[in-house]
Write an enzyme that holds these catalytic residues in place. Structure first.
Site, PDB file in Angstrom:
ATOM      1  N   HIS A   1      30.629  74.005  30.566  1.00  0.00           N
ATOM      2  CA  HIS A   1      30.814  75.452  30.380  1.00  0.00           C
ATOM      3  C   HIS A   1      29.598  76.224  30.835  1.00  0.00           C
ATOM      4  CE1 HIS A   1      34.260  76.220  27.540  1.00  0.00           C
ATOM      5  NE2 HIS A   1      34.367  74.937  27.833  1.00  0.00           N
TER       6      HIS A   1
ATOM      7  N   HIS B   1      41.979  83.602  29.341  1.00  0.00           N
ATOM      8  CA  HIS B   1      42.125  83.774  27.882  1.00  0.00           C
ATOM      9  C   HIS B   1      43.226  84.772  27.513  1.00  0.00           C
ATOM     10  CE1 HIS B   1      40.357  83.278  23.766  1.00  0.00           C
ATOM     11  NE2 HIS B   1      40.122  82.081  24.283  1.00  0.00           N
TER      12      HIS B   1
ATOM     13  N   ARG C   1      47.166  71.940  28.382  1.00  0.00           N
ATOM     14  CA  ARG C   1      45.891  71.988  27.663  1.00  0.00           C
ATOM     15  C   ARG C   1      45.980  71.529  26.209  1.00  0.00           C
ATOM     16  NH1 ARG C   1      41.236  72.923  28.350  1.00  0.00           N
ATOM     17  NH2 ARG C   1      40.947  74.788  27.106  1.00  0.00           N
TER      18      ARG C   1
ATOM     19  N   ASP D   1      34.982  74.236  18.539  1.00  0.00           N
ATOM     20  CA  ASP D   1      35.687  74.279  17.247  1.00  0.00           C
ATOM     21  C   ASP D   1      36.587  73.063  17.049  1.00  0.00           C
ATOM     22  OD1 ASP D   1      36.737  76.152  19.375  1.00  0.00           O
ATOM     23  OD2 ASP D   1      38.540  76.052  18.154  1.00  0.00           O
TER      24      ASP D   1
ATOM     25  N   TRP E   1      42.981  88.744  22.302  1.00  0.00           N
ATOM     26  CA  TRP E   1      41.592  88.276  22.431  1.00  0.00           C
ATOM     27  C   TRP E   1      41.576  86.993  23.245  1.00  0.00           C
ATOM     28  CZ3 TRP E   1      39.210  83.732  20.744  1.00  0.00           C
ATOM     29  CH2 TRP E   1      37.852  83.656  21.126  1.00  0.00           C
TER      30      TRP E   1
HETATM   31  O1  KDG Z   1      38.993  78.781  18.750  1.00  0.00           O
HETATM   32  C1  KDG Z   1      39.236  79.362  19.979  1.00  0.00           C
HETATM   33  C2  KDG Z   1      38.525  78.589  21.079  1.00  0.00           C
HETATM   34  O2  KDG Z   1      38.789  77.226  20.984  1.00  0.00           O
HETATM   35  C3  KDG Z   1      38.948  79.084  22.432  1.00  0.00           C
HETATM   36  O3  KDG Z   1      38.632  80.433  22.567  1.00  0.00           O
HETATM   37  C4  KDG Z   1      38.228  78.273  23.492  1.00  0.00           C
HETATM   38  O4  KDG Z   1      39.674  79.138  25.180  1.00  0.00           O
HETATM   39  C5  KDG Z   1      38.894  78.293  24.802  1.00  0.00           C
HETATM   40  C6  KDG Z   1      38.583  77.190  25.712  1.00  0.00           C
HETATM   41  O5  KDG Z   1      39.196  77.146  26.767  1.00  0.00           O
HETATM   42  O6  KDG Z   1      37.730  76.378  25.373  1.00  0.00           O
HETATM   43 MG    MG Z   2      40.805  78.451  26.857  1.00  0.00          MG
END
Ligand code: KDG
Ligand code: MG
Length: 402
Positions: A122, A212, A283, A316, A402
């Site tokens: 990332h 997103h 995913r 997370d 979001w």
């Molecule tokens: O909890 C939300 C995240 O896991 C998310 O926003 C992360 O979109 C994400 C990613 O591609 O890692």
């Molecule tokens: Mg994502």
């Protein structure tokens, strides 16, 4: 073999995690990640109140029967809370089965199909030069694939821009913070980011990008077309996919590959997408899609349409989930890539694991089970802290995704 205890461990070593530990009368235990970002306590309560009492005394070897019992037996099927809770139990049972058989879980799934798991890192920065530099640091570390996210001029707190170098962590203590979103500003900006990255590092690195869930299908189609010249590995979550068929419009207009599904909980959320080949990478991962047992079904359906895996792997999702995902990744004949967001040192100390990064790949190792553990004593030093994911509004104040 009998299940004698089901523990739910909630801790916050750098961020909140919920972990299930299933203990057996033979001394073998299994672990499963049950973390649902911002809704941790709901899953913990679901397991404690509605699942744990039903598991005591059952034979942990009957993974399929227990999965069906928890899914069909709930009557209220699917949904993120229920499917995360079921996933955690399922993962723990596979961990137990592996330990009992003295084999890593990928051996039980059919053995390994590859030597290592291709991962993407990332890279993010406040602006294009900072993001270009961040991509370079990942390439220097040996990554072959990098996701790039950049701040957008005029918009504060854009998705994917971290505080630290590697740990992008969107959840903030307390109530949700409000962020701003402007689709015109983003559509104008995003191609410039990838132009700068390709001009600096050439055509070789795999480049990924996460939208997103922010666009409409026709906007995503337009962006996909403008990305084509930069040959992205994928554009992720171009639209929210409550309407699975909305992806058809994007497909009609662009050859930029599409990845989708980190928020899907079951095969029913992606059935049309998979059958009609409306994405290129799925995913979904172990923790939010019903565990190893259910994810395997999603992956098999995807394979019929030559869709490959690209399992979610943000911070997370605990190292317990990552270890389990790697077991699936080693087996899946239609494996594509695995997201890898490095956890904080505190997280890694609480969840010792055997997987390790080598030259662009994660190597899961051959320990029996899923290959991750929890240090419960250390976990107690990091009590749960309420935290929320942000929300987004358009510049005129309208609520957005979001
Ligand atoms: O909890 C939300 C995240 O896991 C998310 O926003 C992360 O979109 C994400 C990613 O591609 O890692
Ligand atoms: Mg994502």
């Amino acid at each position: 073999m009998k299940i004698i205890a089901v523990k739910v461990i909630v801790c916050s070593p750098g961020r909140n995690f919920v972990t299930i530990k299933i203990e057996t009368d033979e001394g073998i235990y299994g672990l499963g990640d049950a973390t649902l970002n911002g809704r941790e306590k709901s899953v913990a309560t679901y397991i404690e109140e509605h699942i744990s009492p039903c598991l005591i005394g059952r034979n942990p070897s009957n993974i399929e029967d227990i999965w069906q019992y928890l899914y069909r037996g709930a009557y209220w099927r699917r949904g993120p809370i229920t499917m995360t809770a079921i996933a955690a139990v399922d993962c723990a049972l596979w961990d137990i089965k592996g330990k009992k058989a003295n084999m890593p879980v990928h051996e039980l799934l059919g053995g390994s199909s590859r030597n290592g798991v291709l991962v993407y890192g990332h890279a993010n920065g406040q602006d294009i030069p900072a993001t270009v530099d961040a991509v370079g640091r990942y390439l220097d570390e040996g990554y072959l694939a990098v996701r790039a996210q950049s701040g957008i001029p005029g918009l504060e707190k854009v998705y994917g821009i971290g505080r630290g170098e590697k740990f992008y962590e969107p959840a903030e203590t307390g109530l949700p913070i409000e962020t701003l979103w402007s689709t015109p500003a983003y559509l104008d900006f995003a191609p410039k980011l990838f132009e700068a990255i390709r001009n600096t590092y050439g055509s070789k690195p795999h480049l990924l990008h996460d939208i997103h869930h922010r666009l409409t299908p026709i906007e995503a189609a337009r962006l996909g077309k403008s990305f084509e010249q930069f040959n992205l590995f994928w554009m992720e979550d171009p639209v929210p996919a409550e309407n699975q068929e909305s992806l058809k419009l994007i497909r009609q207009h662009t050859t930029t590959p599409i990845a989708i599904g980190e928020v899907f909980n079951s095969i029913w959320d992606c059935e049309i997408i998979l059958r009609e080949q409306l994405c290129d990478y799925i995913r979904s991962t172990v923790v939010h899609a019903g565990g190893i047992t259910h994810l395997r079904r999603i992956i098999d359906l995807a394979s019929l349409s030559q869709i490959r895996t690209g399992c979610h792997g943000a911070t997370d999702l605990s190292p317990v989930c990552m270890a389990a995902a790697l077991q699936i990744d080693m087996w899946a004949p239609n494996f594509g890539i695995q997201e890898y967001m490095v956890h904080s040192p505190e997280t890694n100390d609480v969840f010792p694991h055997q997987y390790k990064f080598e030259k662009g790949y994660l190597i899961p190792g051959n320990e029996p089970g899923i290959g991750a553990d929890i240090n419960e004593k250390l976990a107690k030093k990091y009590p749960y802290k309420p935290a929320s994911l942000p929300v987004a509004r358009l510049t005129d104040g309208t609520m957005w995704n979001w």
